[in-house]
Write an enzyme that holds these catalytic residues in place. Structure first.
Site, PDB file in Angstrom:
ATOM      1  N   GLU A  52     -10.703 -38.921  11.224  1.00 49.95           N
ATOM      2  CA  GLU A  52     -10.778 -37.929  12.333  1.00 49.95           C
ATOM      3  C   GLU A  52     -12.354 -37.269  12.007  1.00 49.95           C
ATOM      4  O   GLU A  52     -12.577 -36.618  11.152  1.00 49.95           O
ATOM      5  CB  GLU A  52      -9.675 -36.961  12.149  1.00 49.95           C
ATOM      6  CG  GLU A  52      -9.676 -36.199  13.372  1.00 49.95           C
ATOM      7  CD  GLU A  52     -10.424 -35.034  13.583  1.00 49.95           C
ATOM      8  OE1 GLU A  52     -11.413 -34.791  14.024  1.00 49.95           O
ATOM      9  OE2 GLU A  52      -9.843 -34.135  12.691  1.00 49.95           O
TER      10      GLU A  52
ATOM     11  N   GLU B 216     -23.682 -32.934  17.635  1.00 48.73           N
ATOM     12  CA  GLU B 216     -22.300 -32.116  17.497  1.00 48.73           C
ATOM     13  C   GLU B 216     -23.140 -30.905  17.138  1.00 48.73           C
ATOM     14  O   GLU B 216     -23.276 -30.803  15.668  1.00 48.73           O
ATOM     15  CB  GLU B 216     -21.587 -32.624  16.588  1.00 48.73           C
ATOM     16  CG  GLU B 216     -20.259 -31.991  16.191  1.00 48.73           C
ATOM     17  CD  GLU B 216     -19.228 -32.472  15.556  1.00 48.73           C
ATOM     18  OE1 GLU B 216     -18.089 -32.325  15.723  1.00 48.73           O
ATOM     19  OE2 GLU B 216     -19.494 -33.055  14.587  1.00 48.73           O
TER      20      GLU B 216
ATOM     21  N   LYS C 165      -8.339 -33.824  -2.016  1.00 52.08           N
ATOM     22  CA  LYS C 165      -9.777 -33.485  -2.437  1.00 52.08           C
ATOM     23  C   LYS C 165     -10.115 -32.155  -1.393  1.00 52.08           C
ATOM     24  O   LYS C 165     -10.705 -32.961  -0.285  1.00 52.08           O
ATOM     25  CB  LYS C 165     -10.709 -34.319  -2.775  1.00 52.08           C
ATOM     26  CG  LYS C 165     -11.950 -34.037  -3.380  1.00 52.08           C
ATOM     27  CD  LYS C 165     -12.943 -33.375  -2.343  1.00 52.08           C
ATOM     28  CE  LYS C 165     -14.141 -32.882  -3.184  1.00 52.08           C
ATOM     29  NZ  LYS C 165     -14.821 -31.981  -2.453  1.00 52.08           N
TER      30      LYS C 165
ATOM     31  N   CYS D 213     -14.244 -29.551  15.500  1.00 48.47           N
ATOM     32  CA  CYS D 213     -14.627 -31.108  16.119  1.00 48.47           C
ATOM     33  C   CYS D 213     -14.097 -31.010  17.310  1.00 48.47           C
ATOM     34  O   CYS D 213     -14.623 -31.656  18.344  1.00 48.47           O
ATOM     35  CB  CYS D 213     -13.804 -32.038  15.172  1.00 48.47           C
ATOM     36  SG  CYS D 213     -12.155 -32.009  14.952  1.00 48.47           S
TER      37      CYS D 213
END
Length: 492
Positions: free
Chosen positions: A263, A394, A188, A297
């Site tokens: 992750e 983040e 997906k 990331c």
């Protein structure tokens, strides 16, 4: 490797040709006929559309993957390796088309897109070989009349939910080990960047990946993700994305006790010691922070510079950031492209405002860029502190807060003071210091005098709330195999 004679390379990878999902070897629309529009974030222009699928279509894809599993896992590792290498070769052959498609739907500069396509092929090539080394073990027996063996077998059907920031390589980093181990997959992709996934599916089909082994369902996350996590036929979920969504998917997968690899987010510190090579540290910080407009990331999130080198580093860093070429990623020479959409770009302003209100100094950037609503100017904030949102959250954008530190113990403590633990960076020429800092940092990966840690040959993943499991290397293959112990009696 030379492609087999029956593998043709004339494949249409234009957005117009990628308007169907790929299920059980067939190109199919949504039952409802609804579509999701795909937009070039740099221009706002519609470049294509894909089916808006839901739970029913996802269930069909899962059943197709389950039906294909027995035949695929029964093939030898060498047979699966040959198919994966063909797929990798086709990706390499079509690098330019794939890179242009990736830039059009995601916004990153063409140079970065080409590098990602190269990485996509590299993951398949690596695991095509690593799958041939899924060794078991013979255990010295505890009794003379029996034999003890351990074998590794494929997990089964794998659901992969992949992100928009690396829409090609994040698929092959999962598909490589999964298919090499004998698993089948339902992918997906993000609704923001589905075309790269469908292009990979078209090449997989051309490479001879059997029907049902690799499926791509497109649409919005809720219905598709809900079916993937609730289905008892899916035995493994692998996800790359935010920590918030990863936690939710983990909870949803608990009902069927799936294997899970996550992750997730990061808050990467970039440490510059006073004995660092200045030019290398500056270039490393710029490349790590502003690659993909900071939307990674592993992107540097906060920069710590020791007192003795602080002023020189800041002067060189700010000058380099001001000189970055910003623009449409399809234009040659552009170093920083658009963000994924205007909403993402607009969210950067609140982070800058918070930092300035708390005492940070805006050295450059700080607002929208003239190229369009999805662009944000590369930004440097000096005299930042750990409490500012741009340091504690983040950022996922082109904002670089810079802070001072005094000694190694202090900077390691501050670097570790986060719920995240994906990657950290440090520049120093003292190798005793390097070892102490690397061992003290609570992160799954540490780049010492190197800003680029991702490679197919090394384990990629984090600790704490940055995830579970590893991708790449032989540890990446382990994520898609089960350990089976076989005890054979009557041997006396």
């Amino acid at each position: 490797m030379t492609l087999a004679a029956d593998v043709r390379t004339d494949v249409d990878l234009t957005a117009a040709a990628l308007d169907r999902a790929y299920v059980d070897g067939r190109w199919t629309a949504a039952d409802s006929g609804e579509v999701v529009e795909v937009v070039d974030p740099a221009t706002g222009r519609r470049i294509g559309s894909v089916p808006k699928m839901g739970a029913d279509e996802t269930r069909v894809a899962i059943e197709a993957a389950h039906a294909a599993w027995n035949d695929w896992r029964a093939r030898t590792a060498g047979e699966r390796s040959t198919v994966l290498r063909r797929w990798a070769d086709l990706i390499a052959d079509h690098e330019e088309e794939l890179a242009a498609l990736l830039t059009a739907e995601q916004g990153k500069p063409l140079a970065e897109s080409r590098a990602e396509i190269g990485a996509s092929a590299a993951f398949l090539t690596w695991f095509a070989e690593e799958g041939r080394r899924a060794y078991g073990q013979t255990i010295p027996t505890d009794r003379a009349d029996r034999r003890l063996q351990v074998i590794r077998q494929s997990v089964g059907v794998v659901a992969a939910i992949t992100p928009w920031n690396f829409p090609s390589s994040m698929i092959t980093r999962k598909a490589g080990p999964a298919l090499a181990a004998g698993c089948t997959m339902v992918v997906k992709p993000s609704e923001e960047t589905p075309l790269s996934a469908l292009a990979l599916a078209r090449l997989a089909d051309r490479a001879g990946v059997p029907a049902g082994v690799f499926n791509v369902v497109t649409g919005t996350a809720r219905e598709i993700g809900g079916e993937l996590t609730s289905s008892a036929l899916v035995r493994k979920l692998t996800f790359t994305g935010s920590t918030r969504v990863g936690k939710l998917l983990g909870e949803q997968s608990a009902g069927t006790v799936k294997r899970v690899s996550l992750e997730l987010g990061g808050n990467a510190p970039f440490i510059v010691c006073d004995d660092a090579e200045l030019d290398a540290a500056v270039e490393g910080a710029v490349r790590s922070k502003f690659r993909n407009a900071g939307q990674a990331c592993v992107a540097t999130n906060r920069i710590y510079v020791q007192d003795g080198i602080y002023d020189r580093f800041v002067a060189a860093f700010v000058a380099r950031v001001r000189a970055l070429a910003v623009g449409n990623g399809a234009v040659a020479g552009v170093e920083v492209g658009s963000m994924i959409n205007p909403v993402a770009a607009q969210s950067m302003s609140s982070l800058v405002d918070d930092a300035v209100e708390r005492g940070a100094t805006l050295a450059c950037g700080g607002g929208a860029h003239e190229h369009g609503p999805a662009f944000f100017a590369p930004t440097v904030l000096l005299d930042a502190d750990d409490a500012m949102r741009c340091c504690s959250d983040e950022t996922f954008g082109p904002i670089a807060p810079v802070m001072r530190f005094h000694d190694d113990d202090e900077v390691v403590r501050r670097a570790n003071a986060t719920a995240y633990g994906l990657v950290a960076y440090c520049y120093t020429t003292d190798y005793r210091r390097l070892t102490r800092i690397a061992e003290g940092l609570e992160f799954g990966m540490v780049g010492m005098n190197d800003f680029s840690v991702s490679t197919e040959v090394a384990p990629f993943g984090g600790v704490k709330e940055s995830g579970i499991g590893r991708e790449g290397s032989h540890w990446g293959l382990d994520e898609y195999t089960e350990i089976k112990y076989v005890c054979t009696g009557g041997m006396g």
